[in-house]
Motif scaffolding. Sequence first.
Motif, PDB file in Angstrom:
ATOM      1  N   PRO A 296       5.001  -9.054   9.412  1.00 30.50           N
ATOM      2  CA  PRO A 296       6.425  -7.967   9.732  1.00 30.50           C
ATOM      3  C   PRO A 296       6.065  -6.993   7.858  1.00 30.50           C
ATOM      4  O   PRO A 296       5.842  -7.997   7.292  1.00 30.50           O
ATOM      5  CB  PRO A 296       7.108  -8.061  10.732  1.00 30.50           C
ATOM      6  CG  PRO A 296       6.933  -9.424  10.245  1.00 30.50           C
ATOM      7  CD  PRO A 296       5.926 -10.078  10.104  1.00 30.50           C
ATOM      8  N   ASP A 297       6.998  -6.890   7.245  1.00 30.18           N
ATOM      9  CA  ASP A 297       7.549  -6.322   6.733  1.00 30.18           C
ATOM     10  C   ASP A 297       8.257  -7.863   5.926  1.00 30.18           C
ATOM     11  O   ASP A 297       8.438  -7.950   7.073  1.00 30.18           O
ATOM     12  CB  ASP A 297       8.351  -4.956   6.900  1.00 30.18           C
ATOM     13  CG  ASP A 297       9.485  -4.842   6.812  1.00 30.18           C
ATOM     14  OD1 ASP A 297       9.995  -5.596   6.665  1.00 30.18           O
ATOM     15  OD2 ASP A 297       9.917  -4.101   7.238  1.00 30.18           O
ATOM     16  N   THR A 299      11.024  -8.835   4.924  1.00 27.99           N
ATOM     17  CA  THR A 299      12.558  -8.436   5.305  1.00 27.99           C
ATOM     18  C   THR A 299      13.151  -8.744   6.415  1.00 27.99           C
ATOM     19  O   THR A 299      13.601 -10.183   7.185  1.00 27.99           O
ATOM     20  CB  THR A 299      13.431  -6.918   4.804  1.00 27.99           C
ATOM     21  OG1 THR A 299      13.891  -6.838   3.574  1.00 27.99           O
ATOM     22  CG2 THR A 299      15.247  -7.485   5.405  1.00 27.99           C
ATOM     23  N   ASP A 300      12.381  -7.978   7.552  1.00 26.82           N
ATOM     24  CA  ASP A 300      12.139  -9.434   8.521  1.00 26.82           C
ATOM     25  C   ASP A 300      11.149  -9.978   9.224  1.00 26.82           C
ATOM     26  O   ASP A 300      11.755 -11.102   9.451  1.00 26.82           O
ATOM     27  CB  ASP A 300      11.449  -7.859   9.491  1.00 26.82           C
ATOM     28  CG  ASP A 300      12.209  -6.721   9.732  1.00 26.82           C
ATOM     29  OD1 ASP A 300      12.928  -6.748   9.218  1.00 26.82           O
ATOM     30  OD2 ASP A 300      11.088  -6.050  10.498  1.00 26.82           O
ATOM     31  N   SER A 303      13.904 -13.144   7.331  1.00 25.80           N
ATOM     32  CA  SER A 303      15.008 -12.773   8.552  1.00 25.80           C
ATOM     33  C   SER A 303      14.126 -14.297  10.146  1.00 25.80           C
ATOM     34  O   SER A 303      14.827 -15.187   9.648  1.00 25.80           O
ATOM     35  CB  SER A 303      15.501 -12.305   9.129  1.00 25.80           C
ATOM     36  OG  SER A 303      16.244 -11.903   9.916  1.00 25.80           O
ATOM     37  N   ALA A 304      13.468 -13.662  10.003  1.00 24.48           N
ATOM     38  CA  ALA A 304      12.796 -14.604  11.300  1.00 24.48           C
ATOM     39  C   ALA A 304      12.401 -16.237  10.847  1.00 24.48           C
ATOM     40  O   ALA A 304      13.023 -16.945  12.455  1.00 24.48           O
ATOM     41  CB  ALA A 304      11.298 -13.751  11.731  1.00 24.48           C
TER      42      ALA A 304
END
Length: 322
Positions: A296-297, A299-300, A303-304
């Motif tokens: 994903p990008d 930021t995602d 966060s993950a």
Amino acid sequence: MTACDVLAIGETMAMVTPVAGGTLNGRSALVLHPGGAESNVAASLAQFGARTEWASAVGADALGDMILSEVASHGVGTSHVRRDAHAPTGVYFKDPKPDRTDVLYYRAGSAASAMGVDRLDDWTPLKPRLVHVSGITPALSATCEALIEAVVVERVFGDAVVSFDVNHRPQLWAGDAGPVLRKLAAHSDIVFVGRDEAERVWGTTDADSVRAMFPDVRHLVVKDGDVEAVSFTDGGRVAMPSRHVDVVDPVGAGDAFAAGWLMAHLRGETEPDKLSLGHWTAAQVLRAAGDLAPLPDYTDALSAAIHASSPTLTMPAFDRES
């Protein structure tokens, strides 16, 4: 010319691997993909949103066409890859076993093995923030060793941060790899090394003994397989346990870890967050059949990674007198 975030330099070959569950027994279906440590790092970084360029050489053949097309499909710039009409694209085969994956190389005389310092005038205008290389390239030929020494030791890219993944491949070295890899690591800003390969080439026993060998490397990351990764900086020692995942194929996980760590570094994150994203990115590739996984990008992903990370252990700065 527009500056890039990361320039990755190194050979990428045509990788032939059996479909999931297969072996090289003449009865398994095979798939063809690019396989190269540095382009793997560039591709994962590009998926995270970094501006990446890959510099190398491939043959003027169908395998070279395939590699350029697939690497570019991940968002990596490939305009600095030379097409060589007189030398082939290297090939390697994965041979999965119940407890390991063997690799069979057919790269002698490949287009990339002819790379040398003459290429640098084409690449320095890229003005990368960070240059990523590995210990695979200097093993390919004397000209390749001179090229990597110019990047790492002579700093032909000026103020660019130099990232070096030791990536020791015993079958590529005709002589003792230890002194060459030690010199390159000592002159780099960021060093990635596996605890096991450090023991093999330098005789170290654990992460702290690797740090004792390289006390002045600004960022030293020692990976210990499924146990932990340890980051050493002037600010101290940070260790983070590895994530436990169901492994489909371990090849490429080290490149993914480096990409995750480097992306977080480029964004100015903390050491724990760099390790978290490194582990998380490696886990995505461990679950995949190939050397890369969809990401994903940034930021995602961060966060993950933070959500999935284990508690960190922060210790005082390394005592260089001990």
